[in-house]
Motif scaffolding. Structure first.
Motif, mmCIF file in Angstrom:
data_model
loop_
_atom_site.group_PDB
_atom_site.id
_atom_site.type_symbol
_atom_site.label_atom_id
_atom_site.label_comp_id
_atom_site.label_asym_id
_atom_site.label_seq_id
_atom_site.Cartn_x
_atom_site.Cartn_y
_atom_site.Cartn_z
ATOM 1 N N UNK A 69 86.768 41.700 6.526
ATOM 2 C CA UNK A 69 87.926 41.637 5.626
ATOM 3 C C UNK A 69 87.525 41.957 4.187
ATOM 4 N N UNK A 70 86.239 41.933 3.888
ATOM 5 C CA UNK A 70 85.788 42.115 2.507
ATOM 6 C C UNK A 70 85.609 43.595 2.177
ATOM 7 N N UNK A 71 86.045 43.971 0.982
ATOM 8 C CA UNK A 71 85.980 45.359 0.556
ATOM 9 C C UNK A 71 84.549 45.871 0.503
ATOM 10 N N UNK A 72 83.608 45.019 0.103
ATOM 11 C CA UNK A 72 82.207 45.446 0.014
ATOM 12 C C UNK A 72 81.672 45.867 1.374
ATOM 13 N N UNK A 73 82.043 45.110 2.415
ATOM 14 C CA UNK A 73 81.577 45.447 3.756
ATOM 15 C C UNK A 73 82.304 46.672 4.297
ATOM 16 N N UNK A 74 83.600 46.764 4.024
ATOM 17 C CA UNK A 74 84.368 47.920 4.494
ATOM 18 C C UNK A 74 83.840 49.199 3.853
ATOM 19 N N UNK A 75 83.605 49.163 2.542
ATOM 20 C CA UNK A 75 83.113 50.361 1.859
ATOM 21 C C UNK A 75 81.719 50.739 2.354
ATOM 22 N N UNK A 76 80.901 49.748 2.696
ATOM 23 C CA UNK A 76 79.558 50.054 3.195
ATOM 24 C C UNK A 76 79.625 50.688 4.576
ATOM 25 N N UNK A 145 80.928 52.552 -6.123
ATOM 26 C CA UNK A 145 80.748 52.221 -7.539
ATOM 27 C C UNK A 145 81.670 51.080 -7.946
ATOM 28 N N UNK A 146 82.883 51.049 -7.400
ATOM 29 C CA UNK A 146 83.828 49.989 -7.721
ATOM 30 C C UNK A 146 83.327 48.637 -7.228
ATOM 31 N N UNK A 147 82.790 48.611 -6.019
ATOM 32 C CA UNK A 147 82.242 47.368 -5.467
ATOM 33 C C UNK A 147 81.099 46.853 -6.335
ATOM 34 N N UNK A 148 80.208 47.747 -6.734
ATOM 35 C CA UNK A 148 79.077 47.346 -7.582
ATOM 36 C C UNK A 148 79.563 46.820 -8.928
ATOM 37 N N UNK A 163 70.132 35.982 -5.652
ATOM 38 C CA UNK A 163 69.810 37.393 -5.483
ATOM 39 C C UNK A 163 68.903 37.576 -4.273
ATOM 40 N N UNK A 164 69.461 38.137 -3.233
ATOM 41 C CA UNK A 164 68.706 38.420 -2.022
ATOM 42 C C UNK A 164 68.710 39.930 -1.778
ATOM 43 N N UNK A 165 67.846 40.356 -0.861
ATOM 44 C CA UNK A 165 67.821 41.778 -0.508
ATOM 45 C C UNK A 165 69.177 42.217 0.034
ATOM 46 N N UNK A 166 69.855 41.300 0.725
ATOM 47 C CA UNK A 166 71.166 41.619 1.275
ATOM 48 C C UNK A 166 72.173 41.905 0.165
ATOM 49 N N UNK A 172 74.362 47.105 -4.890
ATOM 50 C CA UNK A 172 73.655 47.954 -5.844
ATOM 51 C C UNK A 172 73.118 49.226 -5.186
ATOM 52 N N UNK A 173 72.394 49.057 -4.085
ATOM 53 C CA UNK A 173 71.814 50.209 -3.408
ATOM 54 C C UNK A 173 72.908 51.140 -2.888
ATOM 55 N N UNK A 174 74.084 50.579 -2.581
ATOM 56 C CA UNK A 174 75.191 51.430 -2.130
ATOM 57 C C UNK A 174 75.557 52.462 -3.194
ATOM 58 N N UNK A 175 75.583 52.029 -4.460
ATOM 59 C CA UNK A 175 75.889 52.955 -5.548
ATOM 60 C C UNK A 175 74.743 53.928 -5.797
ATOM 61 N N UNK A 176 73.509 53.451 -5.636
ATOM 62 C CA UNK A 176 72.352 54.338 -5.782
ATOM 63 C C UNK A 176 72.412 55.456 -4.743
ATOM 64 N N UNK A 177 72.776 55.106 -3.510
ATOM 65 C CA UNK A 177 72.904 56.115 -2.450
ATOM 66 C C UNK A 177 74.004 57.118 -2.776
#
Length: 319
Positions: A69-76, A145-148, A163-166, A172-177
Motif C-alpha cells: 500500500x506504500x508509495x515507496x514500495x510501489x515505486x520500487x 525522486x519524489x519518494x526520496x 538508518x538501515x541498509x533497507x 536513496x539508492x532508488x533515486x541514484x539508480x
C-alpha cells in the motif's frame, strides 16, 4: 548553453513529444556512451537482479501483503518492472539484429547488395514493449525522486527512523539508480511525459481514498496509509498535500530529469565526450549483429534509424 537550452525548451512543446514511440526506436535500447553491448546487457541484468532481491527481502521482513500500500514500495516495484521490460526488449532486439545480420550476410555471399543491411523491420510486439518501457521510465523517474524527497525532507526528520541498509536502498539508492539510468542510457526525457506520471499519481490517490472509504488500515492499525494523507481526520491537509505533490513536486522533479538529460547531451557534445559517445551503426551492425560490412556502416546516414518503422504517423520525431 543558454541558446541551446532555450531551443530545447521550445522544441518540447511540439505535440509529437507526447507520443510514446520515437522515430528512432534504438534510442530506447542502446546506451548514450560507447559501452559494449555485452556490458550494457549485464548492467541491465544486474539492476534487475538487485531490485528483485530487495523486493523479495521486503516481502519477507513485512510478511504481509499490506506493504504494497506504500508509495515507496510501489515505486520500487515499478522500477523493477521498468528494468525487466528494458532487459527483455534489449535481449529481443539483440537476437533480432543478430538473426537479421546472419540472414543478410548469407544473401550478400550469394550476390545481393550490402544495401539490404540498411533496413531492419521492427516487430510490432517489440514496438509495444518499447512504448511500455518509455511509459515506465517517465513514471518511475519522477516517482523515485519524489519518494526520496518526501522521505528525507518530511518523514525522516519527524520520525527519526533508524538508518538501515533497507531504508537507504528504498529511499536513496532508488533515486541514484534513476539518475544513473538517465545519464547512461539514450532514453529521451520529455516535459509532456510528466502527464503520465500525473496519471499514475492520480491512480494512487484514488487508491488511497478507496482504501480509506473501505475502512482498511495501515500496518499500525490506523485508518490511513500515511498520516499526511488522513482524509478522515485531516481532509484539508490531505487534499493540500496531494495537490502540492501532484502539481508542484512531480513537475519540478520531472523538470530536473529533463535538465539532467540536457546535461548528458552537453557532455556528449564536448570534445572529450564525443570520443566516448556511441556510434550506433557500429554498435548495432558490427558489435551486436557481427556484420562484416564496416565500409557500409560508416557511410550510413547518422540521422536515420536502425529499425524500419511500419507506422510513422504516431511517432515522435527526434532531432
Amino acid at each position: 548553453m543558454g541558446a541551446g537550452w532555450t531551443q530545447s525548451w521550445k522544441e518540447e512543446w511540439k505535440v509529437g513529444k507526447l507520443y510514446l514511440f520515437p522515430s528512432r526506436p534504438e534510442v530506447l535500447l542502446q546506451p548514450r556512451w560507447n559501452i559494449p553491448p555485452s556490458v550494457w546487457l549485464v548492467y541491465r541484468s544486474c539492476m534487475l537482479v538487485n531490485i528483485v532481491s530487495w523486493c523479495v527481502y521486503t516481502a519477507l521482513i513485512f510478511n504481509t501483503p499490506k506493504f504494497l500500500i506504500f508509495l515507496s514500495h510501489i515505486s520500487y516495484i515499478l522500477l523493477g518492472l521498468y528494468y525487466l521490460v528494458a532487459l527483455l526488449n534489449l535481449a529481443w532486439a539483440f537476437i533480432h539484429v543478430r538473426l537479421f545480420c546472419r540472414e543478410r550476410a548469407r544473401d550478400v555471399t550469394m550476390g545481393d547488395s550490402e544495401e539490404s543491411f540498411r533496413t531492419l523491420p521492427l516487430p510490432a510486439p517489440l514496438a509495444f514493449g518499447l512504448s511500455l518501457q518509455w511509459f515506465l521510465h517517465a513514471v518511475v523517474g519522477s516517482f523515485s525522486l519524489c519518494v526520496s524527497f518526501l522521505y528525507w525532507i518530511l518523514s525522516y526528520p519527524s520520525s527519526q527512523h533508524v538508518l538501515t541498509a533497507f531504508n537507504i536502498n528504498l529511499h536513496l539508492i532508488n533515486s541514484v539508480q534513476t539518475i544513473l539510468d538517465v545519464l547512461l542510457s539514450f532514453t529521451p526525457v520529455h516535459l509532456y511525459h510528466y502527464l503520465y506520471a500525473l496519471l499514475a499519481a492520480a491512480l494512487y490517490v484514488a487508491f488511497v481514498v478507496i482504501y480509506w472509504l473501505a475502512g482498511c488500515t495501515n500496518l499500525s492499525g490506523r485508518p490511513y496509509i500515511y498520516s499526511i494523507l488522513d482524509f478522515g481526520g485531516r481532509p484539508l491537509v490531505a487534499a493540500l498535500v496531494t495537490l502540492a505533490v501532484c502539481l508542484l513536486g512531480l513537475p519540478a522533479l520531472h523538470f530536473f530529469l529533463w535538465n539532467l538529460q540536457l546535461l548528458r547531451e552537453r557532455m556528449v557534445g564536448g570534445s572529450r565526450g564525443s570520443r566516448m559517445a556511441l556510434s550506433k551503426w557500429v554498435w548495432w551492425w558490427v558489435r551486436v549483429g557481427g556484420c562484416p560490412v564496416t565500409e557500409l556502416v560508416f557511410s550510413l546516414d547518422p540521422g536515420s534509424s536502425v529499425f524500419e518503422i511500419l507506422h510513422k504517423e504516431t511517432v515522435e520525431e527526434i532531432p
